[in-house]
Design an enzyme around this catalytic site. Sequence first.
Site, PDB file in Angstrom:
ATOM      1  N   SER C  81       0.856  -1.182   0.000  1.00 49.16           N
ATOM      2  CA  SER C  81       0.000   0.000   0.000  1.00 49.16           C
ATOM      3  C   SER C  81       0.889   1.228   0.000  1.00 49.16           C
ATOM      4  CB  SER C  81      -0.893  -0.030   1.242  1.00 49.16           C
ATOM      5  OG  SER C  81      -1.519   1.218   1.417  1.00 49.16           O
ATOM      6  N   GLY C  82       0.896   1.962  -1.094  1.00 54.33           N
ATOM      7  CA  GLY C  82       1.755   3.140  -1.212  1.00 54.33           C
ATOM      8  C   GLY C  82       1.163   4.337  -0.494  1.00 54.33           C
ATOM      9  N   LYS C 158      -6.832  -8.964  -2.877  1.00 54.96           N
ATOM     10  CA  LYS C 158      -6.019  -8.435  -3.969  1.00 54.96           C
ATOM     11  C   LYS C 158      -6.706  -8.890  -5.247  1.00 54.96           C
ATOM     12  CE  LYS C 158      -1.242  -7.911  -5.300  1.00 54.96           C
ATOM     13  NZ  LYS C 158       0.124  -8.373  -5.066  1.00 54.96           N
ATOM     14  N   SER C 228      -7.418  -4.097  -2.924  1.00 58.04           N
ATOM     15  CA  SER C 228      -6.285  -3.477  -3.609  1.00 58.04           C
ATOM     16  C   SER C 228      -6.110  -4.165  -4.964  1.00 58.04           C
ATOM     17  CB  SER C 228      -5.061  -3.659  -2.698  1.00 58.04           C
ATOM     18  OG  SER C 228      -3.890  -3.758  -3.418  1.00 58.04           O
ATOM     19  N   GLY C 355     -15.548   7.690   5.755  1.00 54.73           N
ATOM     20  CA  GLY C 355     -15.041   6.960   6.921  1.00 54.73           C
ATOM     21  C   GLY C 355     -14.307   5.722   6.471  1.00 54.73           C
TER      22      GLY C 355
END
Lengths: 367, 367, 367, 367
Positions: C81-82, C158, C228, C355
Site C-alpha cells: 500500500s503506497g 487483492k 487493492s 469513513g
Amino acid sequence: MTQRALVHRISAAAPDDMSGIEAAIASGRIDPKGVVAVLAKTEGNGLVNDFSRGHATLALSLLFRRHLPPEQAARICLVMSGGTEGAMAPHWIVFERKEGGNTAGAPALAIGRAHTPALPFEHLGRLAQIDQVAAGVRAAMQDAGIDNPADVHYVQVKCPLLIAQRIGEADRRGASVATRDTLKSMGLSRAASALGVAVALGEIDRAAVSDADIGANWSLWSGRASASAGIELLNHEIVVLGMSPAWSGPLAIDHAVMDDAIDVEPVRTALRRLGLDAAGQLRPDARGRLVALLGKAEASHDGRLRGHRHTMLDDSDISSTRHARAFVCGALAGLVGHAELYVSGGAEHQGPDGGGPVALIVDRSPT
Amino acid sequence: MTQRALVHRISAAAPDDMSGIEAAIASGRIDPKGVVAVLAKTEGNGLVNDFSRGHATLALSLLFRRHLPPEQAARICLVMSGGTEGAMAPHWIVFERKEGGNTAGAPALAIGRAHTPALPFEHLGRLAQIDQVAAGVRAAMQDAGIDNPADVHYVQVKCPLLIAQRIGEADRRGASVATRDTLKSMGLSRAASALGVAVALGEIDRAAVSDADIGANWSLWSGRASASAGIELLNHEIVVLGMSPAWSGPLAIDHAVMDDAIDVEPVRTALRRLGLDAAGQLRPDARGRLVALLGKAEASHDGRLRGHRHTMLDDSDISSTRHARAFVCGALAGLVGHAELYVSGGAEHQGPDGGGPVALIVDRSPT
Amino acid sequence: MTQRALVHRISAAAPDDMSGIEAAIASGRIDPKGVVAVLAKTEGNGLVNDFSRGHATLALSLLFRRHLPPEQAARICLVMSGGTEGAMAPHWIVFERKEGGNTAGAPALAIGRAHTPALPFEHLGRLAQIDQVAAGVRAAMQDAGIDNPADVHYVQVKCPLLIAQRIGEADRRGASVATRDTLKSMGLSRAASALGVAVALGEIDRAAVSDADIGANWSLWSGRASASAGIELLNHEIVVLGMSPAWSGPLAIDHAVMDDAIDVEPVRTALRRLGLDAAGQLRPDARGRLVALLGKAEASHDGRLRGHRHTMLDDSDISSTRHARAFVCGALAGLVGHAELYVSGGAEHQGPDGGGPVALIVDRSPT
Amino acid sequence: MTQRALVHRISAAAPDDMSGIEAAIASGRIDPKGVVAVLAKTEGNGLVNDFSRGHATLALSLLFRRHLPPEQAARICLVMSGGTEGAMAPHWIVFERKEGGNTAGAPALAIGRAHTPALPFEHLGRLAQIDQVAAGVRAAMQDAGIDNPADVHYVQVKCPLLIAQRIGEADRRGASVATRDTLKSMGLSRAASALGVAVALGEIDRAAVSDADIGANWSLWSGRASASAGIELLNHEIVVLGMSPAWSGPLAIDHAVMDDAIDVEPVRTALRRLGLDAAGQLRPDARGRLVALLGKAEASHDGRLRGHRHTMLDDSDISSTRHARAFVCGALAGLVGHAELYVSGGAEHQGPDGGGPVALIVDRSPT
C-alpha cells in the site's frame, strides 16, 4: 586492429522493463560481455524520493547477473537519471565495446572507463575530490585511446555522497567533512566532480580554483561533464566518450554548449558538423541517424530567461529541476524531432548558469 | 476612415502586478476606453485551486474601475490562463481598439467582440451551445468587419460552467443537464464552444455533429479556437482576431496548426508568411516584431509522441496539463527565441489530439 | 492440537529494506515456510506512478526466493500500500502461521487464505465478480477455521484490473467489458471485491445489489473489507483475519468502523474490548501491545467533514487520497500514540463514505 | 468599566469569500470599528507561490475599506496562514474589542496590540530584532492590561522580510544583512520574532542567546509564539491574547505545548482547565464552546516520531510543512471533534522541535 563502440537506444515501458534489452541480447545485437555502461531516463521525480531509479538499477543488475559472472556484472556502470517531464520518453542507452574490426570510419566514437580509489569522506566537495576526478578522467581517456582533451565530448561521473554513518566515520578519525547535510553533499560531490572534469579537459585552470568556488562560483564550468551522485559507491565511476583514431565504425560524437535554456543554435551547428542538416527540424531520415542526445537542464539562478521572468524557482509545488527538464527537452525535441532524449537536471558547474552541455552521437553509415 | 488594433504585451511581476499596465496608461500608450480584452498568463497551476487567476482578475477589475465607469469596465473581457510551467513568463496582453487613422497597412489586424444571450443550463455541452457560440462568432466577425471566415485567425471564447445551484435551477424546471459533475461541465463547455467556432468558420459541418461527439470525438476540431470556462458568467464572451480591409496599422495576424507537441514547422512557415525569417531560431530583430504568440498545449491521449511513450498521463504528482504547457512552450520558445508566450492547456477540439493551434501577431512597421 | 498466528510488524528504512525481515528470519523469529502474507506501507504516492510498491514487491520476492522453493515463494500474498503521508511510518507486517501448540488462548487470531479461479475480464466490476469474491471469502474462512461471519474482522482482497491487452482478449471473444478505462477498472475491481466481502459476511443482501450499484451506491459497504488492485494477477488473492477456537496463542483481533475521518471513538471502544485502556492516548505499555492497526481513509464525496468544508477534492496539486491518509493517520496516531500504522486509501464500499474500517491486532500476553 | 473581547470564527467558501463576515457586520454581530485583527486559514500551499493569501488579504482590505476610513482599515492586522491540508477547513477568525460592559466574567480574554518601529534591515534575524519584538510584546501586554507574563497565552507576530531592494539599501549604508537569501530571511525573521516573544514572556534568558542561536538552536523556544513573515510591512505587528482582570465577558484562553506531532494529552488537560471535558473526543456541546484553536505544526528535524521514521523531509513532491499540517490537524481534530482549526506551519522556535504550541479560546457562557 581497432575497437568499435556500439550504442543501443532502447525504449522502456516501465522502470523495470528489461524486455527490449533482453530481446537485443537474445538476437545477438547486444553482447553482455562488452557492455561498459547503461545510462537511462527513468520516470520518477529525479529527487530524493525517486524510487524509479533504484527499481531500474535492481532490474538491470538482475538482468546482467543472468548473463555474466557477478564480478563482471558489477563492473557495468549504471547511471539512472530520474525525471521524464513533458513528453520525454523513458529509455535505456547501452554502451558496448567490441574488439576487432577494420579501421573503416576511424576516427570514431571511443569509450573509456576508469574507477578512482575510494574518496576519503572529508575530501568530498573539496579540491582533493577535483584532483581525484581529474586523474580518473585522464585514466579513462587513456583507456579510450584519446590523447587530446579536445577529442573528449562527454564525461559521465558517478560520484559518492555523505550519509550519517560516513560522517561519523570521519568524525571518529578527527577529520572534518565539508557539510553534514546529506542532501547538500550530493550537490557538492557533483560540483567537485564537474570541476574535476573541467580541470582534466583544460577548460579551467586548476590553480585558479579554491574550495570556496565549489558549488558557488558558477562562472567555472565544464562544457562536457555530467555528474550524478549515488549512495551505493565510495569512489568514482567515470565514463569518457570522445573521438579516437584507434576506434572505428560508423558512430561519431560531438557536443555543443547551450548558453541558456533555449539556446538551441549551437546544437544545430553541432548537428551540421556531424553531417545532419537541421535547417528546420531534423527530418525523419536525419532523425534516424541521431543515435543519442545527452543534455543537462536547470533553472537559471537569476530567475530570468533572456530578460523575462521565469517562475521555476518560486514554485513550491513542482521542483525547478522538473520544470527545467520539461522545458529544455521541449526546446531540443523541437529541434531534433523526437523526445526520446536524455535530459538530466542538477547541473552544478555543468555548462553555464541556466544552460548546459549537449552531446550528440550519430550514425554515419552510408544509406 | 478605418479602425486600428493595438496589442500591448506587458510583463507581470506577480498576479496582481498592475504596474506595467498603469505605466502604459499614465504615459498614454494605452487608452483604457479602447480596451476590449486582456488575456494573461498567471502563475498558478491552471487547475481547480488556481487562485492566481481570481487574484489577477480582481486586480485588473480594480484597475479598470479606477479609469472607467463601472459598466464600461465590466465590459472588458478578462481571460486569465493559469500555468507558467517551464520558463514561460507571466504576462498581460492588452487588446485595444482605436477609431480613426488612414488606411495605411490595410488589411490589418481586426478585433471583434460579441456577447451571446445567457445559455440555458441544459444547453451546456450540447448542440444548442454549439449553435449559440457559432452565432456569436459570426456576430463578432461582423463587429470586426471580417466577411471571410478564412481571414479569422484566433477566436477566444469565454464560456459558462455548471455549479450545484445552476443544476438545481434546471432541475426545478424539469430540464436535464448534460452532466452533474461541475469539473466535467468545464470541459464540456469548452468542447462545445470550440466546435461552435469550428462551425462558424466552416472547419466542420454542423450537420455531421451530434451531442455524442462533444468532448469525445477528437477528429473534430478548430484550428483557430481557444476556449476557457469561467464561473462568473452565464453567457459567452467572444473575441475574434483576424485580418480586415476595414482596419489599418502595422499589426498583422496569421496562424498555424501543430499536429503534435513538437510540430513547430507549420509555425515557422506562418512566421515566414508574416515576413519573419525563422530559418533557425528567430533573431533578436525579428523576435522584437513578434508581438504575441497564442497557443494551446495538451498531452496526446494515446500516451505517445511520434511513436515514443510519454508519461504525462500517468503522473499522479503533476497534472498532464502542466507537463504539456512546459514542454510545448519549450518547443515554441526554441523557435521564436523567448518564452513570454501565451500557451494554455485544456484543448478539447482545439487543434488535433496532442497538437494545437498557434496564432501569431506581428508588427510590420518599417525599421 | 491447534494452529497459531504470528504477526510481525517491522520498520522499513526504504522500500527495498529487507534487513529487518532478514534479521527476524536469521534469529528464528520468522520461519519463511509459514509466511502467508506481507502487508506493507511503502513511501510512494500510492497512485499510478508509485514505483515504491513494485520495488518493494521485487525485493520481497527475491528475499523469499532465497529462503523458499520458487512455487512456495510465489504463493505468499504481497500487498503493498503506497503512501506514508504525514508522519506515517513505512513498515512491513508479516503474517505467519504455525502448526501445533496447545489451546491456551483459544479462541485466538486465525489467518485463512484462498485463491479464486481467474476472473473472466468481462466479469470485472460486475455481479459475477462479487459472487466470485464472496465464494473466495467463504473458502478463506474455512481455511481459517472460522464458521461465524461475525468472527471475521479483516478481509484483504487483492484483485485484478484491466489493461489494453485484456480488453482486446474480451473483445475478440465478443464479450463486453465494464469499462475500457484502465484506471477506472482498478476502482471497479476494488468496489466489486469489497461488495463481495460484504455479501460473504452478511453485511449486505446479495439480492439487493445490481451492477449499477458497483462503484456508485456508497450506502452499500463492508466494515471489514480492504481491497487493492494489482496488475500482476488474473484472479483474487484473499486473506481473512478473524477469531477462531481452532487457533491459540496471545494474539486477538477486533475491528471498528469510523463513520467519518475523525470518528475515533469506535476505535477507542474496540481497543477497550481488546483489553487496552484508551481513556486518553494509549500509554506506552498498552501501545506496546497493539501489534498492528489496519485502516482505510478517504475524502468524503460531499466535500464536508461534520458540516465544515474540506478542500481535498479541489486540490489539483495533491491527490485527495494523500491528504486523507495523512489526516486520518494523524487522528488514529493521536489515539494510539504512534504512527507506524497501516492506513491505506481507495476505499470504495470499504466503510461509509468519508469513513472506513479499522482492524486492531493486540497481544494479550500476561506481562 | 471594563473591556470585552469578541472572537468570531466564520467559515470561508473561498479565499475571497467575504459573505460570512459581511453578514455578521450587517446583522450587527461584528462592529468593524472594533476589529483588531483577522487570522485566517486559506487554501493555498502556504509556501512561496501561495496566491490564496494575497487574494484573501486584498478581499479583506476592500471589505474593511467599505466600512471604515482608510487609515483605520489599514490598522487591522491581517494574518493569512496558507495551507488547509487534510480536512482542515478554511476559515476567518475575527478578533474584536468592545469598550464598556460590567465586570461579569473577569478575568477574561484580553486582546492587546502593538506596532514596533521599522526594523533596520541589518537587524533582521539578529539579537536586535529579538529585543525589538520583546519590547513590542511588552507594549501589547500593557495595551491588553496584562501585567503577568504567565497570563499571556498566545502572541501573534507579523514580521518583515528581506528583498533585493532592501538588501541593496542596507548595502548602500555599508550595513551587512544576516542573509542575502530572501526565502531564508523569512525563516530568520520568524525565528528572531519567536525568540523575542520567549524573552518577553520569560521563557528564555535573553543573556543566554547569541546571534548564532537564531534559526539554529532548537532547544530555545516559546510555548506561546506564532510568527509569520510578510512582504508588505517594515516593522512588526504584534497581537497578544491572554487573561486580564480588566476584561470581562464569557471568553477565556489557555494554552498547551505539544512535545511532538501527536502529543495531544497536554491539549486535553488544557481543555479541562477551561472547563471542557475531553475524556474521549469532545462531545458536540463542549465542541460548540471551543471558539478557536490556534496551533503550530512541523516535521521533526531528526526524521523520527517516537522512534519511528517519518518520510516528510524526504518527500520532494509535497513539502514537509503540508504533510505536518494535515497530520497534526488530524490529531487535534480527533481530540476536539472538528477540523475548522487554525494549524499553521513554519514553527522556528515556536514550541519544541517537531511539536508546537496550541492556544484554546472557549466560551464559558452558562447554557
